[in-house]
Design an enzyme around this catalytic site. Structure first.
Site, short mmCIF file in Angstrom:
data_model
loop_
_atom_site.label_atom_id
_atom_site.label_comp_id
_atom_site.label_asym_id
_atom_site.label_seq_id
_atom_site.Cartn_x
_atom_site.Cartn_y
_atom_site.Cartn_z
NE ARG A 10 -0.87 -1.04 -5.02
CZ ARG A 10 -1.77 -0.38 -4.74
NH1 ARG A 10 -2.92 -0.70 -5.12
NH2 ARG A 10 -1.62 0.55 -3.85
CB SER A 100 -4.06 -0.71 -1.24
OG SER A 100 -5.02 0.27 -0.88
CG HIS A 101 -7.68 -0.85 -3.65
ND1 HIS A 101 -6.64 -0.10 -3.67
CD2 HIS A 101 -8.24 -0.89 -5.08
CE1 HIS A 101 -6.32 0.56 -4.75
NE2 HIS A 101 -7.13 -0.15 -5.76
CE LYS A 110 -0.99 1.80 0.30
NZ LYS A 110 -2.13 2.15 1.12
CG ASP A 233 -8.25 -0.04 2.08
OD1 ASP A 233 -8.45 0.22 3.32
OD2 ASP A 233 -7.47 0.37 1.41
CG ASP A 235 -4.04 -0.58 3.05
OD1 ASP A 235 -5.09 -0.54 2.41
OD2 ASP A 235 -3.24 0.24 2.89
CG ASP A 237 -5.06 3.33 3.21
OD1 ASP A 237 -5.82 2.28 2.70
OD2 ASP A 237 -4.11 3.40 2.77
NE ARG A 238 -9.56 3.15 -1.15
CZ ARG A 238 -9.64 2.34 -2.19
NH1 ARG A 238 -8.81 1.78 -2.51
NH2 ARG A 238 -10.71 2.26 -2.98
CB SER A 317 -9.72 5.66 -3.94
OG SER A 317 -9.05 6.63 -3.28
CG HIS A 319 -6.78 7.06 0.13
ND1 HIS A 319 -6.08 6.50 1.12
CD2 HIS A 319 -6.75 6.48 -1.03
CE1 HIS A 319 -5.48 5.51 0.72
NE2 HIS A 319 -5.90 5.40 -0.50
CB SER A 409 -5.41 1.96 -17.52
OG SER A 409 -5.15 0.91 -16.51
#
Length: 450
Positions: A10, A100-101, A110, A233, A235, A237-238, A317, A319, A409
């Site tokens: 990413r 994603s987000h 992914k 989000d 994509d 998935d969340r 997050s 998920h 991080s």
């Protein structure tokens, strides 16, 4: 900053990676998984079509069989890997082009091979191969396949129909069409918000777990008298839920609702990430389940969830993984939440109120040069001489009145930290102990309020 993360690839498109990188990654994947059939899908981001095109080109030039499933949500992508026409080629893995987000300037990949996400070791191997560019060659096969109808049929067979009124905020992401369409087909009265399929995400942050971006859906739930709301989000998935009073529910509280529902029917384990509030572990124990703490990150959570055969898994997050489908899916989670509300014959606010809140900070960041990060962790680990400690990922210190977590991080030169405490007095005590152990955090802790 490297685009090769712990669980995926990413970065910022055009700055950290581009079409050339996508092409080389395609060739590297094709070399490592020579001769396999792979499904390739993508989200609605502006950069997705061109990155996907070059990724597929690289795969084909190494002899791969590419099954292009078009523009889909990530749960639809996972479904395509699990389910296939018996008369057609069965994907042995796949790549989803998505960030994603993350904000619209980001994109990435992914990857799944078999039923599990790529491990850190596999991602490192891929990175090394891209660097060496020692690729195999071949002539691949390309085909297209639509999974929308099959996915919709699967959801209809697996989930119960309902009649609640629900506001769906898809954030203009990949969920914008499929989620409202399926919910309406399942009998729900749907109010659409930001369902524009726009990869620029013009109306809100594509990360619903940053709760301050949810003001519009909270307002819409109140205005329309909806039973609940669901925000997705980029994509799909969340998901983050909003109760009938227009209040967002933390992911931990939503997971606690799912946990209690599962444990009313059977017993088993639940996987949760180490950043979760104690509410999650306490709910699992209160209803006779087995808590399994895991390091944060999609790949780590899913792998442990599958290894343990757990009833469910959850992350802060948003998920939510369910054993019935073997994966996470924002739409499936929404239908399960609706099922719980209808079955209990109480509104979601009443259900949520049964799960107590604690004092817990956001996932906070403080600048720290890469070369200093290990030293900070070593300083924090000295608290382990007096208090229970975990080094699963970073340093987590357990106090009777709460906990403290310090981690590196994965996206910038910074350390992230989080504190949970039973009350304000305990928060101040933990801040003092941590500030003495890690002096570099003292200034940030002084400015910290719950």
């Amino acid at each position: 900053m490297s685009i090769y993360k712990d669980c995926d690839i990413r970065g910022i498109y055009g700055k950290e990676f581009d079409e050339k990188d996508a092409y080389l990654i395609g060739k590297a994947v094709g070399t490592l998984h020579r001769g396999k059939s792979l499904a390739v899908g993508g989200d609605v981001r502006i950069s997705t079509p061109v990155l996907k095109e070059y990724l597929v080109r690289g795969l084909l030039e190494t002899g791969m069989h590419v099954i292009d499933i078009g523009c889909v949500t990530t749960p639809m992508f996972y479904f395509a890997l699990d389910t296939a026409d018996p008369c057609a080629a069965v994907p042995q893995g796949g790549i989803m082009v998505t960030a994603s987000h993350n904000p619209s300037s980001y994109n990435g990949f992914k990857m799944m091979f078999g039923n599990a996400p790529m491990t850190l070791e596999e991602i490192k191997k891929l990175e090394e191969l891209v660097y060496r560019q020692d690729f195999c060659t071949g002539t691949g096969i390309y085909e297209t396949r639509c999974v929308e109808e099959e996915y919709t049929d699967f959801i209809e067979r697996t989930c119960k129909k309902g009649s609640l009124k629900i506001v769906l905020d898809c954030g203009d992401g990949a969920a914008s069409k499929i989620v409202p369409d399926v919910m309406e087909k399942m009998g729900y009265e749907v109010i659409r918000l930001y369902c524009g399929n726009d990869g620029n995400f013009p109306n809100r942050n594509p990360n619903p777990a940053e709760y301050d971006c949810l003001a519009d859906i909270c307002k819409k739930v109140l205005e329309t008298g909806a039973d609940l709301g669901a925000a997705y989000d980029g994509d799909g998935d969340r998901v983050v839920f909003i109760d009938n009073k227009g209040h967002y529910m933390t992911s931990e509280k939503s997971f606690a609702v799912f946990i209690r529902h599962c444990l009313k029917k059977c017993t088993g384990s639940f996987v949760y990430d180490q950043k979760c509030a104690s509410l999650v572990k306490n709910t699992i124990l209160a209803y006779g389940g087995t808590p399994v703490m895991e390091r944060s990150g999609y790949g780590f959570i899913k792998r442990r969830f599958l290894e343990k055969g757990s009833l469910a898994a959850g992350e802060i997050s948003g998920h939510f993984f369910f054993r019935e489908i073997g994966r996470d899916d924002g739409l499936y989670a929404t239908l399960k939440m609706c099922e719980i509300v209808e079955k209990e014959r109480r509104n979601l606010a009443e259900i949520a109120e049964e799960f107590p809140d604690s004092i817990i900070t956001a996932d906070l960041r403080v600048f720290c040069p890469y070369e200093e990060q290990e030293r900070w962790l070593e300083e924090a680990s000295k608290m382990g001489n007096l208090y229970p400690m975990s080094r699963m990922d970073g340093v987590r210190i357990e106090f009777e009145e709460g906990w403290f977590l310090l981690r590196k991080s994965v996206t910038e030169q910074a350390m992230t930290y989080r504190i949970e405490a039973s009350d304000k007095q305990s928060l101040e005590m933990i801040k003092r102990i941590v500030g003495e152990a890690v002096p570099e955090l003292k200034k940030a802790l002084l400015n910290l309020t719950e």
